[in-house]
Design a protein around this motif. Structure first.
Motif, short mmCIF file in Angstrom:
data_model
loop_
_atom_site.label_atom_id
_atom_site.label_comp_id
_atom_site.label_asym_id
_atom_site.label_seq_id
_atom_site.Cartn_x
_atom_site.Cartn_y
_atom_site.Cartn_z
N GLU A 1 40.99 43.98 31.80
CA GLU A 1 40.02 44.36 30.76
C GLU A 1 40.69 45.14 29.64
N ALA A 2 41.74 45.87 29.96
CA ALA A 2 42.44 46.70 28.98
C ALA A 2 43.48 45.94 28.16
N GLU A 3 43.80 44.71 28.54
CA GLU A 3 44.89 43.96 27.90
C GLU A 3 44.84 43.98 26.37
N ASP A 4 43.70 43.77 25.80
CA ASP A 4 43.59 43.70 24.33
C ASP A 4 43.76 45.05 23.66
N TYR A 5 43.70 46.12 24.43
CA TYR A 5 43.73 47.47 23.87
C TYR A 5 44.98 48.26 24.27
N ARG A 6 45.79 47.71 25.15
CA ARG A 6 46.89 48.47 25.77
C ARG A 6 47.95 48.90 24.76
N VAL A 7 48.38 50.14 24.88
CA VAL A 7 49.53 50.69 24.17
C VAL A 7 50.34 51.45 25.21
N ASP A 8 51.51 51.92 24.83
CA ASP A 8 52.41 52.57 25.80
C ASP A 8 51.76 53.65 26.65
N ASP A 9 50.97 54.50 26.03
CA ASP A 9 50.45 55.66 26.75
C ASP A 9 48.97 55.57 27.10
N GLY A 10 48.38 54.40 26.95
CA GLY A 10 46.97 54.28 27.27
C GLY A 10 46.33 53.06 26.67
N VAL A 11 45.09 53.23 26.24
CA VAL A 11 44.34 52.16 25.60
C VAL A 11 43.85 52.67 24.26
N GLN A 12 43.92 51.80 23.26
CA GLN A 12 43.64 52.20 21.88
C GLN A 12 42.48 51.36 21.35
N PHE A 13 41.52 52.04 20.76
CA PHE A 13 40.32 51.37 20.26
C PHE A 13 40.17 51.61 18.76
N PRO A 14 40.29 50.55 17.95
CA PRO A 14 40.12 50.71 16.50
C PRO A 14 38.66 51.06 16.17
#
Length: 114
Positions: free
Chosen positions: A79-92
């Motif tokens: 579920e996080a794949e589209d939002y993943r960054v190195d240190d977590g999940v990022q939401f625009p």
């Protein structure tokens, strides 16, 4: 900008349209981890459980990042794949923020501390 000493100060430092989102994020995390203690750690709002950080978040100009502090189980990782960054999940900010997913993420992290 001075470093915020409280979560209220932190949220108050952002424009009104971002503040609305940050307040909803904060409430989502509080409801997901009702035994969490809110604090500021390393300049970020953080929920602590039993003295350990469970989840932190940081706002930026165009997005908010929720730091995940560890590996996610396969279902949450997918579920996080589209939002993943190195240190977590990022939401625009320009997209709808998946608050239900964030609540599930926080519940998992609280139940599985590092």
């Amino acid at each position: 900008m001075a470093v915020a000493s409280t979560v209220e100060e932190y949220i108050g430092g952002y424009p009104p349209e971002v503040r609305v989102l940050l307040l909803r994020l904060r409430e989502t995390l509080r409801q997901a981890v009702p035994n969490g203690v809110e604090t500021m750690a390393l300049g970020m709002p953080t929920l602590m459980v039993d003295g350990s950080p469970v989840i932190s978040w940081v706002a930026a100009k165009k997005h908010v990042t929720v730091q995940t502090r560890g590996q996610l189980p396969p279902a949450l990782a997918r579920e996080a794949e589209d939002y993943r960054v190195d240190d977590g999940v990022q939401f625009p900010y320009r997209k709808e923020v998946p608050f239900e997913f964030i609540a599930d993420l926080a519940k998992h992290l609280a139940a599985n501390p590092r």
